[in-house]
Motif scaffolding. Structure first.
Motif, PDB file in Angstrom:
ATOM      1  N   PRO A  32       2.806   6.961   5.959  1.00  0.00           N
ATOM      2  CA  PRO A  32       2.182   6.380   4.610  1.00  0.00           C
ATOM      3  C   PRO A  32       3.343   5.211   4.278  1.00  0.00           C
ATOM      4  O   PRO A  32       4.281   5.351   4.487  1.00  0.00           O
ATOM      5  CB  PRO A  32       2.236   7.592   3.686  1.00  0.00           C
ATOM      6  CG  PRO A  32       3.411   8.758   4.252  1.00  0.00           C
ATOM      7  CD  PRO A  32       3.427   8.521   5.873  1.00  0.00           C
ATOM      8  N   GLU A  34       5.337   3.354   1.788  1.00  0.00           N
ATOM      9  CA  GLU A  34       6.054   3.736   0.655  1.00  0.00           C
ATOM     10  C   GLU A  34       5.777   2.797  -0.522  1.00  0.00           C
ATOM     11  O   GLU A  34       5.813   3.545  -1.678  1.00  0.00           O
ATOM     12  CB  GLU A  34       7.537   3.606   1.070  1.00  0.00           C
ATOM     13  CG  GLU A  34       8.128   4.347   2.148  1.00  0.00           C
ATOM     14  CD  GLU A  34       8.134   5.855   1.691  1.00  0.00           C
ATOM     15  OE1 GLU A  34       8.310   6.230   0.350  1.00  0.00           O
ATOM     16  OE2 GLU A  34       7.953   6.753   2.559  1.00  0.00           O
ATOM     17  N   ASP A  35       5.338   1.669  -0.608  1.00  0.00           N
ATOM     18  CA  ASP A  35       5.103   0.747  -1.823  1.00  0.00           C
ATOM     19  C   ASP A  35       3.990   1.160  -2.417  1.00  0.00           C
ATOM     20  O   ASP A  35       3.793   0.753  -3.542  1.00  0.00           O
ATOM     21  CB  ASP A  35       5.167  -0.587  -1.397  1.00  0.00           C
ATOM     22  CG  ASP A  35       4.001  -0.719  -0.145  1.00  0.00           C
ATOM     23  OD1 ASP A  35       3.325  -0.127  -0.017  1.00  0.00           O
ATOM     24  OD2 ASP A  35       3.720  -2.158  -0.295  1.00  0.00           O
ATOM     25  N   LEU A  36       3.255   2.192  -2.178  1.00  0.00           N
ATOM     26  CA  LEU A  36       1.976   2.659  -2.670  1.00  0.00           C
ATOM     27  C   LEU A  36       2.195   3.548  -3.750  1.00  0.00           C
ATOM     28  O   LEU A  36       1.513   3.992  -4.646  1.00  0.00           O
ATOM     29  CB  LEU A  36       0.903   3.058  -1.958  1.00  0.00           C
ATOM     30  CG  LEU A  36       0.391   1.951  -0.879  1.00  0.00           C
ATOM     31  CD1 LEU A  36      -0.788   2.547  -0.246  1.00  0.00           C
ATOM     32  CD2 LEU A  36      -0.042   0.938  -1.607  1.00  0.00           C
ATOM     33  N   ARG A  37       3.628   3.989  -3.731  1.00  0.00           N
ATOM     34  CA  ARG A  37       4.008   4.985  -4.896  1.00  0.00           C
ATOM     35  C   ARG A  37       4.266   4.645  -6.201  1.00  0.00           C
ATOM     36  O   ARG A  37       4.811   5.069  -7.187  1.00  0.00           O
ATOM     37  CB  ARG A  37       4.978   6.021  -4.207  1.00  0.00           C
ATOM     38  CG  ARG A  37       4.555   6.600  -3.165  1.00  0.00           C
ATOM     39  CD  ARG A  37       5.528   7.745  -2.562  1.00  0.00           C
ATOM     40  NE  ARG A  37       4.924   8.685  -1.568  1.00  0.00           N
ATOM     41  CZ  ARG A  37       5.263   8.932  -0.309  1.00  0.00           C
ATOM     42  NH1 ARG A  37       6.614   8.261  -0.191  1.00  0.00           N
ATOM     43  NH2 ARG A  37       4.933   9.394   0.392  1.00  0.00           N
ATOM     44  N   GLY A  38       4.696   3.178  -6.181  1.00  0.00           N
ATOM     45  CA  GLY A  38       5.155   2.278  -7.266  1.00  0.00           C
ATOM     46  C   GLY A  38       3.959   1.527  -7.952  1.00  0.00           C
ATOM     47  O   GLY A  38       2.733   1.997  -8.487  1.00  0.00           O
ATOM     48  N   VAL A  40       0.963  -0.406  -7.831  1.00  0.00           N
ATOM     49  CA  VAL A  40       0.110  -0.539  -7.047  1.00  0.00           C
ATOM     50  C   VAL A  40      -0.628  -2.089  -7.025  1.00  0.00           C
ATOM     51  O   VAL A  40      -0.837  -2.920  -5.777  1.00  0.00           O
ATOM     52  CB  VAL A  40      -1.214   0.498  -7.322  1.00  0.00           C
ATOM     53  CG1 VAL A  40      -2.340  -0.153  -6.189  1.00  0.00           C
ATOM     54  CG2 VAL A  40      -0.956   1.652  -6.937  1.00  0.00           C
TER      55      VAL A  40
END
Length: 141
Positions: A32, A34-38, A40
């Motif tokens: 996955p 990682e930057d999609l947890r911050g 968007v």
């Protein structure tokens, strides 16, 4: 063939869909992002900037997916593909459904790659792709 009241073991079910110990396939082959947890919104802008950044490819060049822009199962992230042909006029996918990620995708590059499948292992296969989604491949040491 089992009757409606017969049950299948998980091993039999996997064998029917082409998965077995002899022919394994990692269904979760991509990590996955990682930057999609911050933020968007920031991730979307970053993907857009990566998409519009063009690279001049020529036949024989090795390329790989840009991070976050892979829209086909192959090649896998980090794996190289060789540029076979640059199309002067893009070919558009014939998918008529506007909800498809391939709808009106301008396929302007033909890439050659290997697929790790026993039946075709080592055979050079060619596919049409949107070159905006690729960057030069550099071998990681």
């Amino acid at each position: 063939m089992p009757r409606n009241n017969d049950s299948l073991s998980s091993r039999e079910l996997l064998a029917r869909i082409g998965l077995s110990d002899a022919h394994p396939m990692d269904l979760l082959d991509d990590e996955p992002l990682e930057d999609l947890r911050g933020d968007v919104g920031a991730a979307l802008r970053e993907r857009y900037q990566a998409l519009v950044q063009r690279h001049a490819f020529a036949p024989g060049d090795l390329v790989t997916w840009k991070p976050g822009l892979k829209n086909h199962r192959v090649p896998r992230y980090g794996d190289p593909a060789v540029v076979v042909e640059i199309l002067q006029t893009p070919v558009f996918d014939s998918d008529k459904d506007a909800g498809s990620p391939y709808f009106r995708e301008p396929c302007d590059v033909v890439l050659g790659l290997f697929i790790d499948d026993a039946a075709i292992r080592g055979e050079l296969l060619t596919f049409h792709f949107d070159s905006r989604r690729f960057q030069p491949w550099t071998q990681e040491i």
